[in-house]
Scaffold this active site. Structure first.
Site, mmCIF file in Angstrom:
data_model
loop_
_atom_site.group_PDB
_atom_site.id
_atom_site.type_symbol
_atom_site.label_atom_id
_atom_site.label_comp_id
_atom_site.label_asym_id
_atom_site.label_seq_id
_atom_site.Cartn_x
_atom_site.Cartn_y
_atom_site.Cartn_z
ATOM 1 N N ASP A 25 23.167 41.137 56.568
ATOM 2 C CA ASP A 25 24.076 39.667 55.808
ATOM 3 C C ASP A 25 25.342 39.988 55.509
ATOM 4 O OD1 ASP A 25 23.501 42.476 53.688
ATOM 5 O OD2 ASP A 25 24.281 41.137 52.517
ATOM 6 N N GLU A 73 22.410 42.974 51.809
ATOM 7 C CA GLU A 73 22.895 44.725 51.373
ATOM 8 C C GLU A 73 24.278 44.588 50.500
ATOM 9 O OE1 GLU A 73 26.122 47.751 51.449
ATOM 10 O OE2 GLU A 73 26.144 45.815 52.058
#
Ligand SMILES: [Zn+2]
Length: 373
Positions: free
Chosen positions: A79, A140
């Site tokens: 991400d 994350e």
């Protein structure tokens, strides 16, 4: 052989896919198709059943031909921080930028792209290597949710590396703090501020008194920081404040010292508040465990020797930030953070030097080769 131009082009392809936290599916499928094209069968776990995202973490296990070599683990998150949809990469004088309307996504596609290029080159070159495990995590950026919610029994490696921190290639971060978030609720007693203030107990004043008596805040010592980042309360200007809530973020590389700081802080606030007629409740959340890889561990030593082989001067560092690596260490996998050159991350001014992208891949490749000797 590692191919710099192929790596840069693949990086551009990876960041062009929209990939906000909890919406990594398109990116995950692209990564999995690339791995399959190399003859590797990736797997996706079901972390998303707990994170609420649309896909899990992507894993791949690459069998080597040097069975005596320790099994290495490499990790990068899929991400990127918003705005991250519609990224157009501008290449200028050996540097990669976005067009200024999105983040670049080098955080952390520099790690993703490097892992893909290295594995591809390993296969092409037929170099001897031990087993390698790759892990591409989700979410994350919103609390390391992919790692927090993974099944740690999937980890089959001896030690590993997270390719997710800024700095010059050759910088090895071996320690990161353990973190506590402490949610504090101070309760006083409401009363009319003008008619009967003596009947009230002002929670704001109790909390302020307690906080002002703390021996230190901010940077407490070389290893420890302490922050009150939120403070909320009160119901009206004419009401003696009945309740406030605040949150303390305390973190330290010194895990025992952090326990003492937590206990001392709770004791001090309790004493100040209760001695003046208030009540206090604490909710302690362990934000993350510490990264603490001994500097003589093979994990660190390999990364140092690999950097030296590249003609770099390796540097050992610590950080005050937390990342996926903290949780991996908490699962018992010694995990160092390798600097990737990513700069101005989490802003639309993010950039990445092409040499640093290539340097990250080269460093990983050298670690794998040295590990098999
Ligand atoms: Zn990152």
């Amino acid at each position: 052989m590692l191919n710099k131009e192929r790596l840069i082009n693949e990086f551009i392809e990876l960041v062009s896919v929209p990939c906000p936290s909890k919406d990594e599916k398109q990116e995950a499928e692209l990564i999995m198709s690339k791995l399959r094209a190399m003859g590797i069968e990736p797997e996706m776990d079901n972390a998303h059943e707990k994170t609420g995202g649309n896909c899990g973490n992507v894993w791949a296990y690459i069998k080597g031909n040097v069975p005596t070599a320790p099994v290495l683990f490499f990790e990068a998150h899929m991400d990127s921080v918003a705005p991250t949809t519609g990224t157009k990469v501008i290449r200028k004088d050996g540097v990669l930028y976005s067009d200024g309307t999105t983040t670049l996504g080098g955080d952390d596609k520099v790690g993703v792209a490097s892992m893909l290029e290295v594995v591809r080159a390993l296969k092409e070159d037929g170099v001897p290597h031990g087993d390698i495990q790759l892990c591409f995590t989700v979410s994350e950026e919103i609390g390391c949710l992919g790692v927090v919610n993974m099944d740690k029994s999937w980890i089959k490696a001896d030690f590993g590396y997270c390719l997710d921190i800024g700095g010059d290639i050759g910088e090895i971060t071996y320690a990161a703090p353990k973190l506590y978030d402490i949610y504090v609720k101070v309760t006083g007693k409401a009363a009319h501020a003008g008619i009967a203030p003596e009947e009230g107990v002002n929670a704001i004043m109790l909390a302020a008194d307690a906080l002002s008596k703390l021996p230190a805040y901010g940077r407490i010592d070389k290893e420890t920081t302490f922050n009150v980042g939120m403070f909320n309360g009160g119901v009206g200007t004419n009401v003696v404040c009945p309740e406030v809530k605040f949150v303390i973020d305390m973190r330290s590389l010194n895990v025992e010292g952090l326990e003492k700081l937590k206990d001392d802080t709770i004791a001090l606030i309790t004493e100040v508040v209760t001695s003046q007629g208030g009540k206090v409740e604490f909710e302690v959340h362990e934000g993350c465990p510490a990264v603490a890889v001994p500097t003589d561990h093979k994990c660190i030593e390999l990364a140092q020797r690999a950097a030296e082989k590249m003609g770099l001067k390796p540097e050992l560092k610590t950080t005050g930030g937390c990342s996926d690596g903290n949780f991996l260490c908490g699962y018992g996998l010694p995990c160092a953070l390798l600097a990737t050159g990513m700069s101005n991350v989490h802003t639309t001014e993010e950039y990445l030097k092409e040499d640093d992208l290539f340097g990250t891949a080269r460093w990983m490749y050298e670690i794998i080769k040295l590990n098999a000797l």
